[in-house]
Design a protein around this motif. Structure first.
Motif, PDB file in Angstrom:
ATOM      1  N   ARG A  83     102.268 -38.267 -60.023  1.00  0.00           N
ATOM      2  CA  ARG A  83     103.334 -37.767 -59.140  1.00  0.00           C
ATOM      3  C   ARG A  83     102.779 -37.356 -57.784  1.00  0.00           C
ATOM      4  O   ARG A  83     101.630 -36.952 -57.677  1.00  0.00           O
ATOM      5  N   ARG A  84     103.624 -37.423 -56.759  1.00  0.00           N
ATOM      6  CA  ARG A  84     103.219 -36.936 -55.434  1.00  0.00           C
ATOM      7  C   ARG A  84     102.998 -35.436 -55.529  1.00  0.00           C
ATOM      8  O   ARG A  84     103.819 -34.715 -56.109  1.00  0.00           O
ATOM      9  N   PRO A  85     101.893 -34.964 -54.959  1.00  0.00           N
ATOM     10  CA  PRO A  85     101.537 -33.557 -55.165  1.00  0.00           C
ATOM     11  C   PRO A  85     102.377 -32.563 -54.361  1.00  0.00           C
ATOM     12  O   PRO A  85     102.988 -32.909 -53.352  1.00  0.00           O
ATOM     13  N   LEU A  99      95.033 -38.895 -50.144  1.00  0.00           N
ATOM     14  CA  LEU A  99      96.322 -38.961 -50.842  1.00  0.00           C
ATOM     15  C   LEU A  99      96.572 -40.330 -51.480  1.00  0.00           C
ATOM     16  O   LEU A  99      97.473 -40.488 -52.287  1.00  0.00           O
ATOM     17  N   TYR A 100      95.763 -41.305 -51.066  1.00  0.00           N
ATOM     18  CA  TYR A 100      96.029 -42.674 -51.532  1.00  0.00           C
ATOM     19  C   TYR A 100      95.370 -43.002 -52.861  1.00  0.00           C
ATOM     20  O   TYR A 100      95.623 -44.068 -53.424  1.00  0.00           O
ATOM     21  N   MET A 101      94.543 -42.078 -53.382  1.00  0.00           N
ATOM     22  CA  MET A 101      93.887 -42.397 -54.650  1.00  0.00           C
ATOM     23  C   MET A 101      94.920 -42.623 -55.746  1.00  0.00           C
ATOM     24  O   MET A 101      94.896 -43.631 -56.450  1.00  0.00           O
ATOM     25  N   ALA A 128     110.450 -39.787 -55.206  1.00  0.00           N
ATOM     26  CA  ALA A 128     109.714 -39.600 -53.950  1.00  0.00           C
ATOM     27  C   ALA A 128     109.683 -40.897 -53.143  1.00  0.00           C
ATOM     28  O   ALA A 128     110.497 -41.083 -52.234  1.00  0.00           O
ATOM     29  N   GLU A 129     108.808 -41.801 -53.480  1.00  0.00           N
ATOM     30  CA  GLU A 129     108.638 -43.030 -52.696  1.00  0.00           C
ATOM     31  C   GLU A 129     107.823 -44.006 -53.521  1.00  0.00           C
ATOM     32  O   GLU A 129     107.503 -43.729 -54.675  1.00  0.00           O
ATOM     33  N   CYS A 130     107.474 -45.152 -52.917  1.00  0.00           N
ATOM     34  CA  CYS A 130     106.580 -46.083 -53.607  1.00  0.00           C
ATOM     35  C   CYS A 130     105.149 -45.767 -53.188  1.00  0.00           C
ATOM     36  O   CYS A 130     104.901 -44.799 -52.477  1.00  0.00           O
ATOM     37  N   THR A 131     104.198 -46.591 -53.609  1.00  0.00           N
ATOM     38  CA  THR A 131     102.797 -46.234 -53.358  1.00  0.00           C
ATOM     39  C   THR A 131     102.400 -46.451 -51.896  1.00  0.00           C
ATOM     40  O   THR A 131     101.406 -45.903 -51.452  1.00  0.00           O
ATOM     41  N   GLY A 132     103.196 -47.252 -51.171  1.00  0.00           N
ATOM     42  CA  GLY A 132     102.910 -47.454 -49.746  1.00  0.00           C
ATOM     43  C   GLY A 132     104.174 -47.773 -48.979  1.00  0.00           C
ATOM     44  O   GLY A 132     104.126 -48.480 -47.974  1.00  0.00           O
ATOM     45  N   ALA A 133     105.296 -47.274 -49.449  1.00  0.00           N
ATOM     46  CA  ALA A 133     106.589 -47.561 -48.796  1.00  0.00           C
ATOM     47  C   ALA A 133     107.607 -46.514 -49.229  1.00  0.00           C
ATOM     48  O   ALA A 133     107.490 -45.936 -50.310  1.00  0.00           O
ATOM     49  N   ASN A 134     108.577 -46.279 -48.381  1.00  0.00           N
ATOM     50  CA  ASN A 134     109.669 -45.345 -48.721  1.00  0.00           C
ATOM     51  C   ASN A 134     110.767 -46.071 -49.477  1.00  0.00           C
ATOM     52  O   ASN A 134     110.839 -47.294 -49.455  1.00  0.00           O
ATOM     53  N   PHE A 151     106.182 -36.137 -48.832  1.00  0.00           N
ATOM     54  CA  PHE A 151     105.587 -37.473 -48.672  1.00  0.00           C
ATOM     55  C   PHE A 151     105.893 -37.958 -47.265  1.00  0.00           C
ATOM     56  O   PHE A 151     106.654 -37.314 -46.523  1.00  0.00           O
ATOM     57  N   LEU A 152     105.297 -39.075 -46.938  1.00  0.00           N
ATOM     58  CA  LEU A 152     105.375 -39.609 -45.573  1.00  0.00           C
ATOM     59  C   LEU A 152     106.808 -39.993 -45.181  1.00  0.00           C
ATOM     60  O   LEU A 152     107.480 -40.694 -45.932  1.00  0.00           O
ATOM     61  N   ASP A 153     107.233 -39.512 -44.019  1.00  0.00           N
ATOM     62  CA  ASP A 153     108.517 -39.940 -43.457  1.00  0.00           C
ATOM     63  C   ASP A 153     108.209 -41.179 -42.621  1.00  0.00           C
ATOM     64  O   ASP A 153     107.953 -41.095 -41.421  1.00  0.00           O
ATOM     65  N   GLY A 154     108.208 -42.343 -43.270  1.00  0.00           N
ATOM     66  CA  GLY A 154     107.731 -43.579 -42.642  1.00  0.00           C
ATOM     67  C   GLY A 154     108.460 -43.920 -41.355  1.00  0.00           C
ATOM     68  O   GLY A 154     109.654 -43.631 -41.193  1.00  0.00           O
ATOM     69  N   ILE A 155     107.736 -44.561 -40.477  1.00  0.00           N
ATOM     70  CA  ILE A 155     108.323 -44.975 -39.197  1.00  0.00           C
ATOM     71  C   ILE A 155     109.383 -46.046 -39.449  1.00  0.00           C
ATOM     72  O   ILE A 155     110.441 -46.064 -38.806  1.00  0.00           O
ATOM     73  N   THR A 156     109.127 -46.913 -40.420  1.00  0.00           N
ATOM     74  CA  THR A 156     110.121 -47.947 -40.755  1.00  0.00           C
ATOM     75  C   THR A 156     111.371 -47.286 -41.334  1.00  0.00           C
ATOM     76  O   THR A 156     112.505 -47.664 -41.016  1.00  0.00           O
ATOM     77  N   ARG A 157     111.161 -46.292 -42.190  1.00  0.00           N
ATOM     78  CA  ARG A 157     112.289 -45.542 -42.780  1.00  0.00           C
ATOM     79  C   ARG A 157     113.155 -44.955 -41.672  1.00  0.00           C
ATOM     80  O   ARG A 157     114.375 -45.097 -41.663  1.00  0.00           O
ATOM     81  N   GLN A 158     112.496 -44.285 -40.709  1.00  0.00           N
ATOM     82  CA  GLN A 158     113.250 -43.659 -39.607  1.00  0.00           C
ATOM     83  C   GLN A 158     114.016 -44.717 -38.813  1.00  0.00           C
ATOM     84  O   GLN A 158     115.166 -44.520 -38.418  1.00  0.00           O
ATOM     85  N   ILE A 189     113.079 -50.914 -50.246  1.00  0.00           N
ATOM     86  CA  ILE A 189     111.956 -50.111 -49.768  1.00  0.00           C
ATOM     87  C   ILE A 189     111.678 -50.464 -48.313  1.00  0.00           C
ATOM     88  O   ILE A 189     112.029 -51.554 -47.855  1.00  0.00           O
ATOM     89  N   THR A 190     111.049 -49.530 -47.609  1.00  0.00           N
ATOM     90  CA  THR A 190     110.732 -49.749 -46.194  1.00  0.00           C
ATOM     91  C   THR A 190     109.276 -49.375 -45.923  1.00  0.00           C
ATOM     92  O   THR A 190     108.753 -48.427 -46.509  1.00  0.00           O
ATOM     93  N   GLY A 191     108.655 -50.102 -45.022  1.00  0.00           N
ATOM     94  CA  GLY A 191     107.290 -49.782 -44.611  1.00  0.00           C
ATOM     95  C   GLY A 191     106.816 -50.819 -43.620  1.00  0.00           C
ATOM     96  O   GLY A 191     107.420 -51.892 -43.510  1.00  0.00           O
TER      97      GLY A 191
END
Ligand code: PMP
Length: 231
Positions: A83-85, A99-101, A128-134, A151-158, A189-191
């Protein structure tokens, strides 16, 4: 005698870039050659501008739709073990290597099971999100997506949220419990790598890539490749 078609000079727009004329080749087993799964347009430029370019592009898309080329398949995602911490334990919103481990482990575990990627829950058990995408979901014409509080508020998501709102599609950022996944009809998903990619499955949940996902894929392409979209 006129040069054969494959030996002329110049450049050809091929798979998203200009290539030397002789380099615009297809494999001998191309489906389009053997089974005629192919549509085309002939267009002419006058003074550097293609005559009625939009009309040609629309007819090309329509031809493809008529031949059923437009099916959106969608990714198959697993549900990640990790899970995302909690942001109280780590700077969870940083794009920091540490965070990517758990993302890499989760992606590899999913791939070993035949999935493309995994959706991760957060430390509370919320989506939360995927391993490298929202991740974003659609229900009754509205987009629902987890609030990016750990978790990351991705630029693609925004970008996609802004594109959706521009189209008048309501976007709701909120806490989403995995129990709710059965209520959503579409998921994507977005990224930067994923761009806008439809999702067909997450573990036992099923989604049908549909009109909103398709619209946003097109809007995103137009946003990032403005000249290609306008041509
Ligand atoms: N979440 C994670 C964990 C990512 O690694 C990425 C890719 N950078 C994203 C979301 C999407 O972010 P962006 O749209 O800025 O690429």
């Amino acid at each position: 005698m006129e040069q054969p078609f494959d030996r002329r000079d110049g450049f050809i727009w091929y798979d998203g870039k200009l290539v030397p004329w002789a380099g615009a080749t297809l494999h001998v087993l191309s489906h389009g050659l053997h089974y005629a799964s192919c549509v085309f347009e002939g267009e002419r430029a006058y003074g550097g501008a293609i005559f009625r370019s939009t009309a040609h592009s629309e007819r090309l898309k329509k031809s493809a739709e008529l031949l059923d080329f437009q099916r959106l398949k969608g990714l198959r995602l697993d549900l990640a073990q990790y899970r995302r911490p909690d942001p109280a334990t780590i700077p969870a919103k940083a794009k920091a290597a540490g965070l990517y481990m758990i993302c890499t482990i989760s992606k590899h575990q999913a791939e070993r099971k035949g999935y493309a990627d995994a959706m991760m829950l957060d430390w509370r058990g919320l989506v939360a999100e995927c391993t490298g995408a929202n991740i974003l979901f659609i229900q009754d014409g509205r987009i629902h997506t987890p609030t990016p509080d750990c978790f990351l508020d991705g630029i693609t998501r925004q970008t996609v949220i802004e594109l959706a709102r521009r189209r008048g599609i309501e976007v709701i950022e909120r806490k989403i419990s995995p129990d709710e996944l059965s209520k959503f009809s579409e998921c994507f998903i977005t990224g930067t790598a994923a761009e806008v990619t439809p999702v067909a499955e997450i573990a036992d949940w099923r989604f049908k890539p549909g009109s909103i996902t398709k619209q946003l894929m097109e809007d995103y392409t137009a946003e990032v490749q403005p000249r290609a979209a306008a041509a």
